[in-house]
Design a protein around this motif. Sequence first.
Motif, PDB file in Angstrom:
ATOM      1  N   ASN A 220      46.613  39.552  52.247  1.00  0.00           N
ATOM      2  CA  ASN A 220      46.532  38.522  51.206  1.00  0.00           C
ATOM      3  C   ASN A 220      45.473  38.867  50.177  1.00  0.00           C
ATOM      4  N   ILE A 221      44.301  39.273  50.666  1.00  0.00           N
ATOM      5  CA  ILE A 221      43.167  39.517  49.772  1.00  0.00           C
ATOM      6  C   ILE A 221      43.394  40.740  48.900  1.00  0.00           C
ATOM      7  N   LEU A 222      43.764  41.859  49.520  1.00  0.00           N
ATOM      8  CA  LEU A 222      43.885  43.102  48.752  1.00  0.00           C
ATOM      9  C   LEU A 222      45.058  43.069  47.778  1.00  0.00           C
ATOM     10  N   CYS A 223      46.193  42.491  48.183  1.00  0.00           N
ATOM     11  CA  CYS A 223      47.311  42.390  47.240  1.00  0.00           C
ATOM     12  C   CYS A 223      46.949  41.498  46.057  1.00  0.00           C
ATOM     13  N   SER A 224      46.220  40.416  46.343  1.00  0.00           N
ATOM     14  CA  SER A 224      45.760  39.545  45.251  1.00  0.00           C
ATOM     15  C   SER A 224      44.810  40.292  44.336  1.00  0.00           C
ATOM     16  N   GLN A 225      43.909  41.081  44.925  1.00  0.00           N
ATOM     17  CA  GLN A 225      42.948  41.827  44.117  1.00  0.00           C
ATOM     18  C   GLN A 225      43.636  42.868  43.247  1.00  0.00           C
ATOM     19  N   VAL A 226      44.647  43.536  43.791  1.00  0.00           N
ATOM     20  CA  VAL A 226      45.361  44.543  42.999  1.00  0.00           C
ATOM     21  C   VAL A 226      46.065  43.888  41.814  1.00  0.00           C
ATOM     22  N   MET A 227      46.708  42.760  42.045  1.00  0.00           N
ATOM     23  CA  MET A 227      47.359  42.059  40.933  1.00  0.00           C
ATOM     24  C   MET A 227      46.331  41.540  39.933  1.00  0.00           C
ATOM     25  N   LEU A 228      45.166  41.104  40.433  1.00  0.00           N
ATOM     26  CA  LEU A 228      44.091  40.688  39.528  1.00  0.00           C
ATOM     27  C   LEU A 228      43.586  41.859  38.698  1.00  0.00           C
ATOM     28  N   MET A 229      43.492  43.045  39.304  1.00  0.00           N
ATOM     29  CA  MET A 229      43.075  44.235  38.552  1.00  0.00           C
ATOM     30  C   MET A 229      44.003  44.493  37.377  1.00  0.00           C
ATOM     31  N   ILE A 230      45.300  44.381  37.635  1.00  0.00           N
ATOM     32  CA  ILE A 230      46.278  44.637  36.577  1.00  0.00           C
ATOM     33  C   ILE A 230      46.157  43.588  35.477  1.00  0.00           C
ATOM     34  N   ALA A 231      46.053  42.312  35.864  1.00  0.00           N
ATOM     35  CA  ALA A 231      45.912  41.248  34.870  1.00  0.00           C
ATOM     36  C   ALA A 231      44.610  41.397  34.085  1.00  0.00           C
ATOM     37  N   ALA A 232      43.519  41.753  34.782  1.00  0.00           N
ATOM     38  CA  ALA A 232      42.242  41.943  34.098  1.00  0.00           C
ATOM     39  C   ALA A 232      42.298  43.120  33.130  1.00  0.00           C
ATOM     40  N   ALA A 233      43.035  44.172  33.509  1.00  0.00           N
ATOM     41  CA  ALA A 233      43.176  45.323  32.608  1.00  0.00           C
ATOM     42  C   ALA A 233      43.952  44.944  31.351  1.00  0.00           C
ATOM     43  N   VAL A 234      44.967  44.100  31.509  1.00  0.00           N
ATOM     44  CA  VAL A 234      45.713  43.626  30.332  1.00  0.00           C
ATOM     45  C   VAL A 234      44.792  42.828  29.413  1.00  0.00           C
ATOM     46  N   ALA A 235      43.970  41.946  30.008  1.00  0.00           N
ATOM     47  CA  ALA A 235      43.018  41.176  29.200  1.00  0.00           C
ATOM     48  C   ALA A 235      41.989  42.088  28.541  1.00  0.00           C
ATOM     49  N   HIS A 236      41.542  43.118  29.271  1.00  0.00           N
ATOM     50  CA  HIS A 236      40.573  44.068  28.721  1.00  0.00           C
ATOM     51  C   HIS A 236      41.144  44.792  27.507  1.00  0.00           C
ATOM     52  N   GLU A 237      42.396  45.249  27.630  1.00  0.00           N
ATOM     53  CA  GLU A 237      43.013  45.945  26.509  1.00  0.00           C
ATOM     54  C   GLU A 237      43.275  45.007  25.332  1.00  0.00           C
ATOM     55  N   ALA A 238      43.623  43.750  25.639  1.00  0.00           N
ATOM     56  CA  ALA A 238      43.805  42.778  24.557  1.00  0.00           C
ATOM     57  C   ALA A 238      42.499  42.551  23.815  1.00  0.00           C
ATOM     58  N   TYR A 239      41.401  42.493  24.565  1.00  0.00           N
ATOM     59  CA  TYR A 239      40.081  42.340  23.929  1.00  0.00           C
ATOM     60  C   TYR A 239      39.777  43.543  23.043  1.00  0.00           C
ATOM     61  N   GLN A 240      40.067  44.742  23.549  1.00  0.00           N
ATOM     62  CA  GLN A 240      39.795  45.938  22.748  1.00  0.00           C
ATOM     63  C   GLN A 240      40.619  45.948  21.470  1.00  0.00           C
ATOM     64  N   MET A 241      41.881  45.534  21.568  1.00  0.00           N
ATOM     65  CA  MET A 241      42.728  45.504  20.377  1.00  0.00           C
ATOM     66  C   MET A 241      42.200  44.524  19.342  1.00  0.00           C
TER      67      MET A 241
END
Length: 428
Positions: A220-241
């Motif tokens: 539960n924890i690691l799968c949630s963290q992996v999906m959070l990593m992907i969502a956070a990366a999308v937000a990070h790239e949106a911030y950079q743009m």
Amino acid sequence: MPRLSAARISHFLPSLVLLLAGLAAAYVRDLNVFFTSLFNVLPTLVLLLGGAYCAVYRRQRELFLMVTVYIAYYLLDTQTDFYRDNGKLREDAAVVFHLVCLILPMLYGLFGAWAERTHLFQDIVARCAVLLAVSAVALGLEQSFPAALLEWLADIRWPSLHGQWMSLIQLAYPMFFIAFVVLTVQYVRFPRPLHAAQLVGLIGMFWALPKTFILPFTLNILCSQVMLMIAAAVAHEAYQMAFRDELTGLPGRRALNERMQRLGRNYVLAMTDVDHFKKFNDTHGHDVGDQVLRLVASKLSKVSGGGRAYRYGGEEFALVFAGKTLEECMPHLEVIRGVIAAYNIQLRNPDRPQDDLQGRQRRAGSAATSVSVTVSIGVCERMPEQRTPEEVLKAADQALYAAKSAGRNCVVSYGQNRRGAVRTAATA
């Protein structure tokens, strides 16, 4: 072409923090009812929120990565729930677990390296087709030939390469290795927060799978963290743009406006403009013009004295010195002006034709020439009569026009006379 110079530790930092937090939480054995309930719904919650975020911004690659991870979580979570409730494994637990360990890295690596295409609908259909085809084949084999499939999956094909530490089927390790190599090459070629998050997420899943039936809520924890990593990366790239200029890599106009609201009472703002940039651009071409802007941005980003450079727009840049006085900043501005003026750019052919083919043919037979670039700088310190940063920036812009009128390649402070500006440029 590899762009290792664009790699940043900041690309990996959010994902690594999430991974370490997940590892720490996975080793906590005694959880109260609140955290137990939270970990039960966390993967679904993350998928709904992160998936909706990706869908709204049409990030289908990230969406399918999340769906792939969630499907693996769902299949294994069904098995772990049965194990916790009954104290034994289901009859199909082994074959399901081995299939997930084999297919998860394969689909994760495929979807991670599968960049979005122009036709959104066709791209989504193609990804859905791949996901459904692989799932249908795996489900059909599992239902029709469970014993034979389990024997095939668990077979040790390379005894010399098998180690005692291996707790997954042997076929899973080549799949993880291939996915890791593919995603590593992708990051080296195109360093982005998303590509870094995919790598860290793959490592997290590689660690979590063997602990599925050993540590409670690890899945539960690691799968949630992996999906959070992907969502956070999308937000990070949106911030950079939104806040970072793509051409120069400097923070952009929006980032400057945000920074100006947090400057306090004492600061200095400087406006910088590339001299004769339009003429330079028309003469040598837009590619060389972009090279000039990147050069100037690179030099300005290294300004000393606590300054921070921003891309203001076009050939204009802004420098912010928080908590500084004009007297403290002027020597540093003079230094950076001199550094830019002393740098020579090598050009194949200054007389660039309009046709690209002719240009390449002419450049092939011509000797390299060098040109120099200069900048003019207008600077203003915050004074009592200037109540807002916008007024200080406007005053610095007026000083920039004075520097242009004074002959360019000089630093002029707000209110400085033209003769003083000429002396500054001549003695620098």
